[in-house]
Design a protein around this motif. Sequence first.
Motif, short mmCIF file in Angstrom:
data_model
loop_
_atom_site.label_atom_id
_atom_site.label_comp_id
_atom_site.label_asym_id
_atom_site.label_seq_id
_atom_site.Cartn_x
_atom_site.Cartn_y
_atom_site.Cartn_z
N ALA A 172 0.82 -1.22 0.00
CA ALA A 172 0.00 0.00 0.00
C ALA A 172 0.85 1.28 0.00
O ALA A 172 1.97 1.30 -0.50
CB ALA A 172 -0.98 -0.04 1.15
N SER A 200 2.32 2.92 2.44
CA SER A 200 3.54 2.89 3.26
C SER A 200 4.72 2.29 2.50
O SER A 200 5.86 2.70 2.70
CB SER A 200 3.30 2.08 4.54
N GLY A 208 -7.98 11.58 2.11
CA GLY A 208 -6.90 11.63 3.10
C GLY A 208 -6.74 10.35 3.91
O GLY A 208 -6.09 10.36 4.96
N SER A 257 -4.84 7.80 4.07
CA SER A 257 -3.57 7.33 4.62
C SER A 257 -3.13 8.16 5.83
O SER A 257 -2.22 7.76 6.55
CB SER A 257 -2.47 7.32 3.54
N LEU A 258 -3.78 9.31 6.06
CA LEU A 258 -3.43 10.14 7.22
C LEU A 258 -4.48 10.05 8.33
O LEU A 258 -4.44 10.82 9.29
CB LEU A 258 -3.27 11.61 6.79
N LEU A 296 -5.12 8.13 10.84
CA LEU A 296 -4.70 7.96 12.23
C LEU A 296 -3.70 9.02 12.66
O LEU A 296 -3.66 9.40 13.82
CB LEU A 296 -4.03 6.59 12.40
N THR A 297 -2.86 9.46 11.72
CA THR A 297 -1.74 10.31 12.10
C THR A 297 -2.07 11.80 12.09
O THR A 297 -1.58 12.55 12.91
CB THR A 297 -0.56 10.07 11.15
N ARG A 298 -2.88 12.23 11.12
CA ARG A 298 -3.25 13.64 11.05
C ARG A 298 -4.77 13.75 10.89
O ARG A 298 -5.29 14.23 9.89
CB ARG A 298 -2.52 14.34 9.88
#
Lengths: 178, 290
Positions: free
Chosen positions: B45, B47, B193, B195-196, B198-200
Amino acid sequence: MIHTLTPDLEREVERRSGQKARNCFQCGKCSTGCLFNFAMDILPHQVIKLVQYGQKERLLSSGTIWICASCETCTVRCPNEIEVARVIDTLRQMALEEGAVPADRKIPIFHKCFLGNIAATGRISEPVLMGSYKTLSGDLFSDIGLAVNMLAKGKIKLIPQMVKGRREVRRIFKEAAR
Amino acid sequence: MREFAYFPGCSQGSSAHEYGESAVAAAEALGIGLREIPDWSCCGASSGHMTNHLLSVALPARNLAIASEMGLDVAVVCAACYNRLRGAQRELLEDEGLASKVEGMLGKDPRFRGEVLHLLDIIFREVGLEELKERVSRPLKELKPVSYYGCLMARPRGLMTEDDYENPQRMDRLLEALGAEVRGWSYKTDCCGGSLSLTRTDIVVKLVNRLFEAAEEAGADCIVTACPMCLANLEMRQAEGTLSYKAPHQLPVFFFTELIALALGLDGARKWFPKHLIDPQPLLRGAGLL
């Protein structure tokens, strides 16, 4: 301030990504169409300019290289056929290889956990990924309500799926890390 | 029945299992056979390609090599897997140096010479809209969806699909064939968004709520997607707009395959809808579809 120009970065990015940053004439189409521009410290067209100028440190420590989601809107719209998202992929890879301190530390941690999960079992298991990410990022308490809700809906499988060819998968990781 | 080597993808075994199940059920009902690629592994994916180029090609290549042995074209349902498998295939066929390096890593030939296709495209090729229309037993008449392709499906790594990458039409035409009253909007290929997520989350809440506002403005009562990350992200992150937006959006999100199964009158359809974080059952009941 930019005092010196060096072609080294432009050459390295071109060799690794296959993209000719030198063809950019700064029309700004990539930056206006970018859905993440409001959260970036350096806009996509500026990234390309800074590649041309050899401003490696500024780029590798920028937030932009981690904020970019690779949605590729810029890539398909560039009039000079520069795959901008691919240039940013290369910059992310260089940042990791050179140990640059990321402006946004959680995003590279997430990628590390995601790939660590694949290396271990061959497929992504959401509880394994979430557990390792929460531990390493220190972001322990967000989304707990959501996780409970997902468990209740049967959306989280607690037992990870294991690939039989895990040794093959591990070998891919080992050789790709060299 | 035409058979394909099926790459299910990790999400379809867990958070998006209703996508995996409905895809297989809908395909079978339409005479498309999906034979799972034995012992498939994750494509890596976002990452993968964001952090290591060689890894991002070698992980999909393991699956392409197994598919080669099956001698079938590959069918994918997840937009991210589709993007990665197609992207890796192109690089391996165009760059002999890379292909032989990956061959050494896998001990197998990674050059896949068949086609990597998304199930949506397969339905267009193998079934076609006219036949699909004839198969509909329960038309989705009262439903007003917007089709949401997201980024990965519309723009597979600069590879053009058979659709228009700025204004794709296939999902719209398919939903019309199922009887739905499809609404037009200009956010079809905007990234959510995912892929972000969890992080942003701060960024993602903004993007997701903008999509819901636009869908409501277009007069839609649901959003239809072909990507498990889009669905998860849209369902998970809309409620968080409560603090910064006037009202939390509660627009149901469907996989296109769930709606095919529903319109074809397949038995399994009912059991997928209670699994959604945003319950679509009141909407479906109101439309006389449940």
